[in-house]
Structures are given as structure tokens and as C-alpha cells.
Design a protein around this motif. Sequence first.
Motif, mmCIF file in Angstrom:
data_model
loop_
_atom_site.group_PDB
_atom_site.id
_atom_site.type_symbol
_atom_site.label_atom_id
_atom_site.label_comp_id
_atom_site.label_asym_id
_atom_site.label_seq_id
_atom_site.Cartn_x
_atom_site.Cartn_y
_atom_site.Cartn_z
ATOM 1 N N ALA A 1 0.749 -1.159 0.005
ATOM 2 C CA ALA A 1 0.155 0.010 0.044
ATOM 3 C C ALA A 1 1.009 1.284 0.126
ATOM 4 N N ALA A 2 0.924 1.851 -0.971
ATOM 5 C CA ALA A 2 1.868 3.030 -1.019
ATOM 6 C C ALA A 2 1.389 3.921 -2.325
ATOM 7 N N GLY A 3 1.619 5.167 -2.113
ATOM 8 C CA GLY A 3 1.358 6.254 -3.035
ATOM 9 C C GLY A 3 2.368 6.190 -4.206
ATOM 10 N N ALA A 4 1.527 6.738 -5.399
ATOM 11 C CA ALA A 4 2.496 6.459 -6.556
ATOM 12 C C ALA A 4 3.495 7.677 -6.682
ATOM 13 N N ALA A 5 4.661 7.282 -7.153
ATOM 14 C CA ALA A 5 5.549 8.208 -7.502
ATOM 15 C C ALA A 5 5.644 8.716 -8.843
ATOM 16 N N THR A 6 5.475 9.879 -9.296
ATOM 17 C CA THR A 6 5.297 10.411 -10.483
ATOM 18 C C THR A 6 6.374 11.577 -11.015
ATOM 19 N N LEU A 7 6.501 11.563 -12.171
ATOM 20 C CA LEU A 7 7.445 13.075 -12.470
ATOM 21 C C LEU A 7 6.559 13.815 -13.065
ATOM 22 N N ALA A 8 6.822 15.099 -12.857
ATOM 23 C CA ALA A 8 6.347 16.089 -13.619
ATOM 24 C C ALA A 8 6.420 16.227 -15.173
ATOM 25 N N ALA A 9 5.487 16.756 -15.701
ATOM 26 C CA ALA A 9 5.682 16.357 -17.279
ATOM 27 C C ALA A 9 6.811 17.124 -17.776
ATOM 28 N N PRO A 10 7.007 18.376 -17.374
ATOM 29 C CA PRO A 10 8.085 19.086 -18.023
ATOM 30 C C PRO A 10 9.538 18.345 -17.814
ATOM 31 N N ARG B 1 5.153 3.177 -16.436
ATOM 32 C CA ARG B 1 4.316 3.291 -15.038
ATOM 33 C C ARG B 1 5.255 3.279 -13.808
ATOM 34 N N SER B 2 4.945 4.171 -13.151
ATOM 35 C CA SER B 2 5.730 4.382 -11.850
ATOM 36 C C SER B 2 4.831 3.950 -10.720
ATOM 37 N N PHE B 3 5.654 3.186 -9.543
ATOM 38 C CA PHE B 3 5.126 2.823 -8.413
ATOM 39 C C PHE B 3 5.978 3.212 -7.263
ATOM 40 N N LYS B 4 5.318 3.495 -6.226
ATOM 41 C CA LYS B 4 6.067 3.630 -5.063
ATOM 42 C C LYS B 4 6.035 2.506 -3.973
ATOM 43 N N LEU B 5 7.195 1.843 -3.643
ATOM 44 C CA LEU B 5 7.128 0.758 -2.891
ATOM 45 C C LEU B 5 8.086 1.014 -1.539
ATOM 46 N N GLY B 6 7.572 1.437 -0.461
ATOM 47 C CA GLY B 6 8.337 1.826 0.718
ATOM 48 C C GLY B 6 9.126 3.239 0.434
ATOM 49 N N SER B 7 10.295 3.347 0.277
ATOM 50 C CA SER B 7 11.179 4.345 -0.338
ATOM 51 C C SER B 7 11.833 4.187 -1.395
ATOM 52 N N PRO C 1 0.660 -2.594 -17.367
ATOM 53 C CA PRO C 1 2.059 -2.240 -16.754
ATOM 54 C C PRO C 1 2.742 -3.196 -16.193
ATOM 55 N N ALA C 2 2.323 -4.546 -16.470
ATOM 56 C CA ALA C 2 3.080 -5.902 -16.136
ATOM 57 C C ALA C 2 3.001 -6.090 -14.683
ATOM 58 N N ALA C 3 2.081 -5.448 -13.906
ATOM 59 C CA ALA C 3 2.026 -5.839 -12.506
ATOM 60 C C ALA C 3 0.599 -6.134 -12.124
ATOM 61 N N GLY C 4 0.530 -6.934 -10.828
ATOM 62 C CA GLY C 4 -0.664 -7.315 -10.411
ATOM 63 C C GLY C 4 -0.645 -8.299 -9.325
ATOM 64 N N PHE C 5 -1.652 -9.108 -9.221
ATOM 65 C CA PHE C 5 -1.778 -10.021 -8.011
ATOM 66 C C PHE C 5 -2.201 -11.437 -8.557
ATOM 67 N N VAL D 1 -2.956 -4.597 -11.572
ATOM 68 C CA VAL D 1 -2.911 -3.598 -10.407
ATOM 69 C C VAL D 1 -3.873 -2.464 -11.146
ATOM 70 N N SER D 2 -4.527 -1.917 -10.210
ATOM 71 C CA SER D 2 -5.229 -0.574 -10.662
ATOM 72 C C SER D 2 -4.695 0.458 -9.607
ATOM 73 N N TYR D 3 -5.168 0.973 -8.563
ATOM 74 C CA TYR D 3 -4.940 2.052 -7.800
ATOM 75 C C TYR D 3 -4.193 1.582 -6.403
ATOM 76 N N GLN D 4 -3.786 0.383 -6.240
ATOM 77 C CA GLN D 4 -3.259 -0.058 -5.060
ATOM 78 C C GLN D 4 -2.106 0.838 -4.473
ATOM 79 N N PHE D 5 -1.251 1.458 -5.461
ATOM 80 C CA PHE D 5 -0.126 1.901 -5.520
ATOM 81 C C PHE D 5 -0.315 3.499 -5.511
ATOM 82 N N ASP D 6 -1.428 3.936 -5.687
ATOM 83 C CA ASP D 6 -1.650 5.429 -5.664
ATOM 84 C C ASP D 6 -2.312 5.908 -4.368
#
Length: 332
Positions: free
Chosen positions: A15-24, A52-58, A309-313, A326-331
Motif C-alpha cells: 500500500a503506497a502512493g504513486a511516485a510520478t514525475l512532472a511532465a516538464p 508506469r511508476s510505483f512507490k514501494l516503501g522508499s 504495466p505488467a504488475a498485479g496479483f 494492478v489498479s490504484y493499490q499503489f496510488d
Amino acid sequence: MADRTTLSRRSLFLAAGAATLAAPLALNRAAAFAQQSGSDATDMRVSPLETRSFKLGSFRILTVRDGMRAAGAPNETYGTNQPAEAVGALLTENFLPADSFVNSFTPALVDTGSEVVLFDTGMGEGGRDAGMGRLLEGLNYAGYTPDQISVVVLTHMHGDHIGGLLEGGKPAFPNARYVTGRTEYDFWVNPERMGTPAEQGHQGVLAKVQPLAEKLTFIEDEGTVVPGITGLNAFGHSPGHMIFRVESEGKALMLTADTANHFVLSLQRPDWEVRFDMDKAQAAATRKKVFDMLATDRLAFIGYHMPFPAAGFVEKAGEGYRFVPVSYQFDI
């Protein structure tokens, strides 16, 4: 491979928030890459749908679709020991065409903060005429240049995993060291492969991997790549095929590489033979061992050939497993 009880004790829900990069930033990286390659940024096949970017802990986890390829006659690749009608019927039950399939190729990157670890390298320059070999493009779009990759891990040495190691005869990731299993490397470089069905793979490893041998280190079962990343034997698809557990701040996922090559045909029917599994009986046994553990522990995984994005359960279902993308589990 470590026993399931040990793995189960260590695994937790993700359970983690997504780590995303700004478009610029992404666009600036893309423009820089285009300038380096002598092309205009507007000519690049850059699409946010291909990373696709995910956050896993740090840790930051990134998947990049190197490409995808459509093919006919699924039964000639999956369920080769089954009637073609049975393969087609299972596909139809899952809302898929019975007479064709799409194969995706998805390397993954793990940014630990101190190391940038890339798992497998896609098709490379040899696949670009067919619209593949897009790993470098995807990495740059996501904010990484080739010289930032500090470790390249080879889960095994089939051509779609080692094709991107060299660009124009030079290392594609000039500052990286390379990690793989000793069993895998020794099998492919052995001259006894000549004159056997493995000869083409042997030649590919001599061309793509052996030139990097002085920067290559080997791990065994439960060996550490970098802190937080552990290799596990998962033999069968190839003689030394390995999977990798990634863990940070109590959260974990598994990079299963080619343990399962199709989200329906390989998972719902793990005993069905797959053309590219070199030891088909061992590959089937490994599939069941790995995905039993993932289902029991409710542990997320990234599979090289799973739908992007090749991720799931997975959950146990009938004689095999049901893939839950995977859907929004990492978001959140």
C-alpha cells in the motif's frame, strides 16, 4: 529457493502512493535524448502509456514497455501439449481471441535512492524495425539517462532480455555493473551448446553478454543484488532463471521474469507446456511453487510478459490462478 514459510513471514500487503514525475521533467529528458541521438523530439515514439511508476516503501519502481508483438496460433506457443481447441476455448472464456495473442516485453527499474537497478534490457536495436527496443526511450521519458543505471540484472539470457545490453557495439549502460546467476551464464557460454537447439542462444550470449564479462558478478539462491533486492532460483524456463524479491520499509513485491509468460494460459493452466520453457516439467513445477506463494501471501508481482504495466496479483482459482491486474493499490 527459500521455503514458502520463510517468504510468507517476510511478505506484507502493498500500500503506497504513486511516485510520478512532472511532465516538464519528462519532456526535458525526452528532448535531451533526442538531441543526443541526433533526432527531433517530436519524432520520438514517447507515450505516457508505455511507462508506469510505483512507490514501494522508499523505493521507486518503474516499468517500461520495450515493445509488443502480435502472433497467431497461440497453441503453438502455449499449451503445446494440449489440443488446439482446448487452448482456443480457454482464451475465448477469458474474452480473448482464440486464434491470436499479443506478447509484451517489460523491463523493470528499481531506484533505491542510492542505486538504480535495471532488470533486463529488452530487444535493443535489433528489435527497432519491428517497433520494439524502446527501453532507452522509455527510461529517458521517465527521467533516467543510460549513464544513471548503476546495476543491470539479467534474470536469464534469452534474447528478449539481453538484446539491449549493447548499442552500436558499446555498452548501452556505460556506468553499470552486471549481475546474473552463475548457472545461467555457465550454460550459455559453454561451447557444448553448438550444434544443439540452444546454439542460437549461445551465439547471442557470446555477442551481447560475454563482452561485459569483466563487469559481471554472480549470485546464488537468496543472494543480495543491493540492499533490499534478493535473487531466488526459479529454474525451468531456462537452466538458471531467477526471480527477485524487492523489499523496502516492510513492503515487498516479486519480479517473476518469465516464470509465467501469459496471464491466462500460463497462470490458469500452470501445467500446460510452453514452447520457450527449456525444461518444461521443471518450469511447470516452478510456476506452481512461485504463484502458490504469491497467492498465499497476497504479494504483488511484476511479470516480464504480463499485460502492461505488467504488475498485479494472483489468487488461486481451480487448477491454477486468476490474474488481478494492478489498479490504484499503489496510488493511495
